[in-house]
Design a protein around this motif. Structure first.
Motif, PDB file in Angstrom:
ATOM      1  N   ILE A 296      -9.248  -3.828   4.428  1.00 48.53           N
ATOM      2  CA  ILE A 296      -8.895  -5.480   5.035  1.00 48.53           C
ATOM      3  C   ILE A 296     -11.222  -5.390   4.572  1.00 48.53           C
ATOM      4  O   ILE A 296     -11.175  -6.869   4.608  1.00 48.53           O
ATOM      5  CB  ILE A 296      -8.791  -5.296   6.207  1.00 48.53           C
ATOM      6  CG1 ILE A 296      -7.337  -4.737   6.178  1.00 48.53           C
ATOM      7  CG2 ILE A 296      -9.313  -7.182   6.792  1.00 48.53           C
ATOM      8  CD1 ILE A 296      -6.450  -5.691   5.092  1.00 48.53           C
ATOM      9  N   THR A 297     -11.604  -4.743   4.648  1.00 43.69           N
ATOM     10  CA  THR A 297     -13.403  -5.061   4.071  1.00 43.69           C
ATOM     11  C   THR A 297     -13.395  -6.063   2.977  1.00 43.69           C
ATOM     12  O   THR A 297     -13.957  -6.915   2.642  1.00 43.69           O
ATOM     13  CB  THR A 297     -14.159  -4.646   4.794  1.00 43.69           C
ATOM     14  OG1 THR A 297     -14.189  -4.104   5.728  1.00 43.69           O
ATOM     15  CG2 THR A 297     -15.440  -5.111   4.543  1.00 43.69           C
ATOM     16  N   VAL A 298     -12.758  -5.066   2.892  1.00 41.25           N
ATOM     17  CA  VAL A 298     -12.604  -5.153   0.698  1.00 41.25           C
ATOM     18  C   VAL A 298     -11.841  -6.124   0.475  1.00 41.25           C
ATOM     19  O   VAL A 298     -12.537  -7.181  -0.042  1.00 41.25           O
ATOM     20  CB  VAL A 298     -12.340  -3.872  -0.141  1.00 41.25           C
ATOM     21  CG1 VAL A 298     -12.236  -4.581  -1.064  1.00 41.25           C
ATOM     22  CG2 VAL A 298     -13.356  -3.030   0.035  1.00 41.25           C
ATOM     23  N   ALA A 299     -10.634  -6.916   0.732  1.00 41.08           N
ATOM     24  CA  ALA A 299     -10.174  -7.512   0.956  1.00 41.08           C
ATOM     25  C   ALA A 299     -10.597  -8.982   1.372  1.00 41.08           C
ATOM     26  O   ALA A 299     -10.200  -9.512   0.735  1.00 41.08           O
ATOM     27  CB  ALA A 299      -8.473  -7.405   1.755  1.00 41.08           C
ATOM     28  N   THR A 300     -11.126  -8.953   2.679  1.00 39.74           N
ATOM     29  CA  THR A 300     -11.693 -10.004   2.672  1.00 39.74           C
ATOM     30  C   THR A 300     -12.760 -10.809   1.158  1.00 39.74           C
ATOM     31  O   THR A 300     -13.281 -11.793   1.473  1.00 39.74           O
ATOM     32  CB  THR A 300     -12.469  -9.927   4.053  1.00 39.74           C
ATOM     33  OG1 THR A 300     -12.339  -9.415   4.927  1.00 39.74           O
ATOM     34  CG2 THR A 300     -13.506 -10.879   4.481  1.00 39.74           C
ATOM     35  N   ALA A 301     -13.713 -10.026   1.352  1.00 37.64           N
ATOM     36  CA  ALA A 301     -14.490  -9.767   0.460  1.00 37.64           C
ATOM     37  C   ALA A 301     -13.466 -10.759  -0.746  1.00 37.64           C
ATOM     38  O   ALA A 301     -14.195 -11.475  -1.716  1.00 37.64           O
ATOM     39  CB  ALA A 301     -15.743  -8.970  -0.286  1.00 37.64           C
ATOM     40  N   LEU A 302     -13.273  -9.676  -1.219  1.00 34.69           N
ATOM     41  CA  LEU A 302     -12.439 -11.171  -1.990  1.00 34.69           C
ATOM     42  C   LEU A 302     -11.490 -11.574  -1.859  1.00 34.69           C
ATOM     43  O   LEU A 302     -11.273 -13.180  -3.400  1.00 34.69           O
ATOM     44  CB  LEU A 302     -10.582  -9.470  -2.777  1.00 34.69           C
ATOM     45  CG  LEU A 302     -11.271  -8.158  -3.388  1.00 34.69           C
ATOM     46  CD1 LEU A 302      -9.945  -7.298  -2.986  1.00 34.69           C
ATOM     47  CD2 LEU A 302     -11.402  -8.477  -4.988  1.00 34.69           C
ATOM     48  N   VAL A 303     -11.113 -12.307  -1.132  1.00 33.42           N
ATOM     49  CA  VAL A 303     -10.123 -13.763  -1.199  1.00 33.42           C
ATOM     50  C   VAL A 303     -11.786 -14.828  -0.665  1.00 33.42           C
ATOM     51  O   VAL A 303     -11.428 -15.910  -1.659  1.00 33.42           O
ATOM     52  CB  VAL A 303     -10.520 -13.163   0.439  1.00 33.42           C
ATOM     53  CG1 VAL A 303      -9.237 -15.178   0.595  1.00 33.42           C
ATOM     54  CG2 VAL A 303      -8.521 -12.547   0.064  1.00 33.42           C
ATOM     55  N   LEU A 304     -12.364 -14.190  -0.159  1.00 30.43           N
ATOM     56  CA  LEU A 304     -14.128 -15.395  -0.374  1.00 30.43           C
ATOM     57  C   LEU A 304     -14.222 -15.620  -2.139  1.00 30.43           C
ATOM     58  O   LEU A 304     -14.656 -16.461  -1.897  1.00 30.43           O
ATOM     59  CB  LEU A 304     -15.053 -14.576   0.956  1.00 30.43           C
ATOM     60  CG  LEU A 304     -16.068 -15.680   0.572  1.00 30.43           C
ATOM     61  CD1 LEU A 304     -15.842 -17.060   0.856  1.00 30.43           C
ATOM     62  CD2 LEU A 304     -17.841 -15.300   1.234  1.00 30.43           C
ATOM     63  N   PHE A 305     -14.055 -14.560  -3.254  1.00 33.00           N
ATOM     64  CA  PHE A 305     -14.641 -14.538  -3.934  1.00 33.00           C
ATOM     65  C   PHE A 305     -13.689 -15.454  -5.361  1.00 33.00           C
ATOM     66  O   PHE A 305     -13.902 -15.659  -5.665  1.00 33.00           O
ATOM     67  CB  PHE A 305     -13.925 -12.959  -4.387  1.00 33.00           C
ATOM     68  CG  PHE A 305     -15.077 -13.214  -6.267  1.00 33.00           C
ATOM     69  CD1 PHE A 305     -16.232 -13.198  -6.925  1.00 33.00           C
ATOM     70  CD2 PHE A 305     -13.556 -12.352  -7.088  1.00 33.00           C
ATOM     71  CE1 PHE A 305     -16.655 -12.819  -8.067  1.00 33.00           C
ATOM     72  CE2 PHE A 305     -13.760 -11.797  -8.776  1.00 33.00           C
ATOM     73  CZ  PHE A 305     -15.453 -12.853  -9.091  1.00 33.00           C
ATOM     74  N   MET A 306     -12.237 -15.293  -4.724  1.00 34.46           N
ATOM     75  CA  MET A 306     -11.464 -17.205  -4.725  1.00 34.46           C
ATOM     76  C   MET A 306     -11.533 -17.718  -4.910  1.00 34.46           C
ATOM     77  O   MET A 306     -11.681 -19.064  -5.952  1.00 34.46           O
ATOM     78  CB  MET A 306      -9.971 -16.379  -4.351  1.00 34.46           C
ATOM     79  CG  MET A 306      -9.146 -15.449  -4.506  1.00 34.46           C
ATOM     80  SD  MET A 306      -7.763 -15.307  -3.384  1.00 34.46           S
ATOM     81  CE  MET A 306      -6.875 -15.944  -4.029  1.00 34.46           C
TER      82      MET A 306
END
Length: 393
Positions: free
Chosen positions: A9-19
């Motif tokens: 979820i730490t990685v997923a959080t970064a990915l969603v901000l990257f969106m």
């Protein structure tokens, strides 16, 4: 706490901000004229900053507070009151859950940017977006994901609305708000020029596609088979919708465009979002195949039949795609038709009313639209005193 879940979820959080930063900003930026690209980047970046502060201050509490009210979460978690590094939400730290949900609160009002580019005033964008995330997005989030009136045991009984990653919470709210705002704002004075940089748009779309693995895969809130399935169905729907969009373009117009293909990608991603926790890869292929054609026809409906200048097709792609995917859960995965249809209607009607009211309130405080002279000059110089390129078009 489970270490693998926390790491994912730490990685997923970064990915969603990257969106949003830089994905959506570049996707939208390439679609406007050269004299307006910086204004789009500024709007997306500013919204990301403002939503982060508002989510900390009160938004998270409205969405996920401990209130027993079916309508909102209350104010017990304002400024993360009572939450520290040891507080747990499921199998992850609540601080991480807060951060993950914050990235959703960032991208949802940023999606609306596509409806009003090239003609809206920057102060209005900031005021509208701030009010909208607190009065529209956060309550709807509570209703579906925070145990509110549309969740299990709510107004539709034991079976609540199924919305895995935001077909209604994110895409329907953004799409309806975009349609209302575009209709109220009125069309651009000059709609004749095409996107100035399809290359930039393609780069932004690719970033969105990658980030969507965090958006949907992360919504499982665990590193398990469910997150893996969500990732796979997300990819298949996006790929299929990209192909059916350009196939439909080729049939109708004789050519397949890059802008059309990447718009199809986003349509497939938006459509699979609510269903990513419920369908198989083959069912995702069906959703994507339909979405590429359905959303393309919705673009024509909004522009030609309704004559609304939803400039970058937010409603047709996100609104229609999100609701379509929500209903497909009932068809393909056995969810309650009553809950899926009823939930969609409730969210859309509420969003339309609240958005219109916020527009009127914000318009009393700051002008909604720039002058005709500023629109002709371009918002980059008129609103921000900067220019992206030496040569403008």
């Amino acid at each position: 706490m489970v270490g693998a879940d926390t790491a994912w979820i730490t990685v997923a959080t970064a990915l969603v901000l990257f969106m949003t930063l830089p994905g959506l900003a570049l996707f939208y930026g390439g679609l406007v004229r050269a004299r307006n690209i910086l204004s789009v980047l500024m709007q997306c970046y500013s919204i990301a900053c403002l939503m982060s502060v508002l989510w900390l201050a009160v938004g998270y509490s409205i969405a996920f507070g401990s209130s027993e009210s079916p309508y909102w979460g209350g104010l017990d978690k304002i400024f993360l009151s009572g939450i520290d590094g040891d507080t747990v939400s499921g199998t992850i730290p609540e601080l991480l859950f807060f951060a993950f949900q914050m990235t959703f609160a960032i991208i949802t009002p940023a999606l609306i940017v596509g409806a009003y580019v090239e003609r809206i005033s920057y102060p209005f964008v900031m005021l509208f977006s701030g009010l909208w995330v607190l009065l529209c997005y956060a309550p709807v989030t509570n209703w579906i994901w925070g145990g509110g009136m549309l969740a299990d045991g709510g107004i539709f009984g034991e079976t609540g609305v199924v919305d895995f990653a935001g077909g209604l919470v994110v895409h329907a709210t953004a799409g309806i708000a975009a349609l209302v705002l575009a209709a109220t704002l009125g069309p651009r004075k000059d709609k004749s020029k095409p996107p100035h940089a399809p290359t930039i748009t393609m780069i932004g779309a690719a970033m969105l596609w990658v980030g969507w693995f965090g958006f949907n895969g992360g919504s499982q809130l665990a590193a398990d088979g469910g997150s893996s399935n969500a990732l796979v169905v997300t990819h298949i729907s996006a790929a299929t919708a990209s192909l059916t969009w350009i196939l439909w373009e080729r049939i109708k117009y004789g050519k397949a465009s890059l802008v059309g293909m990447v718009t199809g990608t986003i349509a497939g991603l938006a459509s699979i979002t609510p269903a990513a926790g419920s369908v198989t890869p083959v069912e995702a292929l069906i959703i994507g195949a339909i979405a590429g054609i359905l959303c393309q026809e919705a673009v024509l409906l909004v522009k030609n039949t309704l004559s609304i200048d939803d400039t970058l097709d937010v409603f047709a792609v996100h609104g229609v795609g999100g609701v379509f995917g929500t209903l497909m859960i009932a068809l393909l995965a056995g969810a309650s038709w009553t809950a899926q249809i009823g939930g969609a209607v409730v969210v859309m009607v509420y969003t339309a009313i609240v958005t219109f009211v916020i527009i009127k309130i914000a318009g009393l405080i700051t002008p909604m639209r720039v002058s005709e002279e500023d629109e002709a000059t371009g918002l980059d110089m008129a609103s921000h005193g900067e220019r992206a390129y030496e040569l403008t078009s």
